[in-house]
Design an enzyme around this catalytic site. Sequence first.
Site, PDB file in Angstrom:
ATOM      1  N   VAL A 184      -3.187   4.303  -2.046  1.00  0.00           N
ATOM      2  CA  VAL A 184      -1.842   4.089  -1.528  1.00  0.00           C
ATOM      3  C   VAL A 184      -1.388   2.669  -1.891  1.00  0.00           C
ATOM      4  O   VAL A 184      -2.199   1.760  -2.085  1.00  0.00           O
ATOM      5  CB  VAL A 184      -1.797   4.326  -0.006  1.00  0.00           C
ATOM      6  CG1 VAL A 184      -2.411   3.173   0.764  1.00  0.00           C
ATOM      7  CG2 VAL A 184      -0.366   4.565   0.469  1.00  0.00           C
ATOM      8  N   VAL A 186      -0.488  -0.338  -1.127  1.00  0.00           N
ATOM      9  CA  VAL A 186      -0.924  -1.696  -0.797  1.00  0.00           C
ATOM     10  C   VAL A 186      -2.435  -1.897  -0.870  1.00  0.00           C
ATOM     11  O   VAL A 186      -2.917  -3.005  -0.627  1.00  0.00           O
ATOM     12  CB  VAL A 186      -0.429  -2.102   0.603  1.00  0.00           C
ATOM     13  CG1 VAL A 186       1.094  -2.166   0.624  1.00  0.00           C
ATOM     14  CG2 VAL A 186      -0.932  -1.118   1.670  1.00  0.00           C
ATOM     15  N   LYS A 187      -3.197  -0.845  -1.198  1.00  0.00           N
ATOM     16  CA  LYS A 187      -4.644  -1.010  -1.302  1.00  0.00           C
ATOM     17  C   LYS A 187      -4.996  -1.872  -2.515  1.00  0.00           C
ATOM     18  O   LYS A 187      -4.155  -2.141  -3.380  1.00  0.00           O
ATOM     19  CB  LYS A 187      -5.326   0.356  -1.410  1.00  0.00           C
ATOM     20  CG  LYS A 187      -5.196   1.228  -0.162  1.00  0.00           C
ATOM     21  CD  LYS A 187      -5.939   0.629   1.016  1.00  0.00           C
ATOM     22  CE  LYS A 187      -6.132   1.615   2.160  1.00  0.00           C
ATOM     23  NZ  LYS A 187      -4.905   2.066   2.807  1.00  0.00           N
ATOM     24  N   THR A 188      -6.262  -2.288  -2.599  1.00  0.00           N
ATOM     25  CA  THR A 188      -6.670  -3.179  -3.693  1.00  0.00           C
ATOM     26  C   THR A 188      -6.463  -2.539  -5.062  1.00  0.00           C
ATOM     27  O   THR A 188      -6.240  -3.236  -6.047  1.00  0.00           O
ATOM     28  CB  THR A 188      -8.143  -3.584  -3.543  1.00  0.00           C
ATOM     29  OG1 THR A 188      -8.946  -2.407  -3.406  1.00  0.00           O
ATOM     30  CG2 THR A 188      -8.342  -4.475  -2.337  1.00  0.00           C
ATOM     31  N   GLY A 190      -4.109  -0.005  -5.420  1.00  0.00           N
ATOM     32  CA  GLY A 190      -2.989   0.841  -5.044  1.00  0.00           C
ATOM     33  C   GLY A 190      -2.110   1.189  -6.223  1.00  0.00           C
ATOM     34  O   GLY A 190      -2.159   0.575  -7.290  1.00  0.00           O
TER      35      GLY A 190
END
Length: 373
Positions: A184, A186-188, A190
């Site tokens: 998703v 905003v993940k590292t 993403g």
Amino acid sequence: MTLPFFPADLFDDDRAELLDIVHRVGLAPEQKFILGERTARFEAAIRDSVGAADAVACGSGTSALTLVLRAMDVGAGDEVIVPAFGCAPLAAAPALLGATPVFADIDPWTMVVDPAAVARLVTPRTKVIMPAHMFSVMADMPELRRIATAPGVRLLEDSAVAQGGTLAGLPAGMWGDAGVYSFVQVKTFGMPGEGGMVVTRDAGLGSAVRMLRNHGQDGKSRFRYHRIGYNSRFDEIMAEFQLYRLPTLPRRLERRARIGEYYTGRFAELAGCGVLAPPPARDGRCYYVYSLLCERRDELREYLATRGIGSHVYYPAPLPRQPAFAPFTRPGDAWPAAELAARRTLAIPIYPQLTDGQVERIADAVCRFAKES
């Protein structure tokens, strides 16, 4: 200048490539927009990068958890031990399958699940132990692996925030029978959309997840349904985009780690002032979010906001205190460390787009607050 908690320009540098990928996929003769050869190549790249037997791209990290639990035959009468502090899917995934989420308290400093609390909750009904890595700290997977092995319980590692992290030389996601990543935004790692990945050393488990994600089809005979499955298929445009960005992931992770180490060094002296940083280390760290424990959390949040610095509260209440999951608790149950974390945790920006000057500005503000209080 305002420093948001998450940057607004996550994919600005990749915009031209993304538009070109949309054009190429959209005009390709096969007109295949899901589960095509790009998805297969992306799965192979992730599989090989962590040493898995299989990697299965899914529609989201949440659905990936559900698919693995279903592949492990979790259902009515089963118990799944989950952290009392974390994201809703930890409890929702087993509950949606008819199983009972059993909440284990967390370590009061690292905020990951406490193995001793997990061990006390194992019963003959326990089917799966499902720890989650939190913020910048990986769970104690060696101890959790030991706890799961003795009674023959499956271990599902929620690594949604930890892709790229390692513990004792083993990648996040590879300590359990299966692990799950989230892509998703905003993940590292993403992307501009939803997506997730299951990684596993168990080829049979991977095959079951692969079938379940596509309505129970085996990928060979269309419209032949071997199991009752789901729609959790991966997008070809996003697969190509993630393949394009994968070589630069180590650089972005290293930048996050350096910011985290700088913060931890600056904040080491603040424990006596009511602000506690995460434990210092590189091993077992993932630096998705950098979360402080602050006795006057809401005041610090307001202090930072007035200085143009965004922050975020993960999570305002433990999972068993949420209305949706209260029916799975018993009178007298208590999770004191999770309750304390919910009152004290505050995350500050750590994304790789921050400049050194901006990182110093954030650290200076936190230090001033602590020392002036």
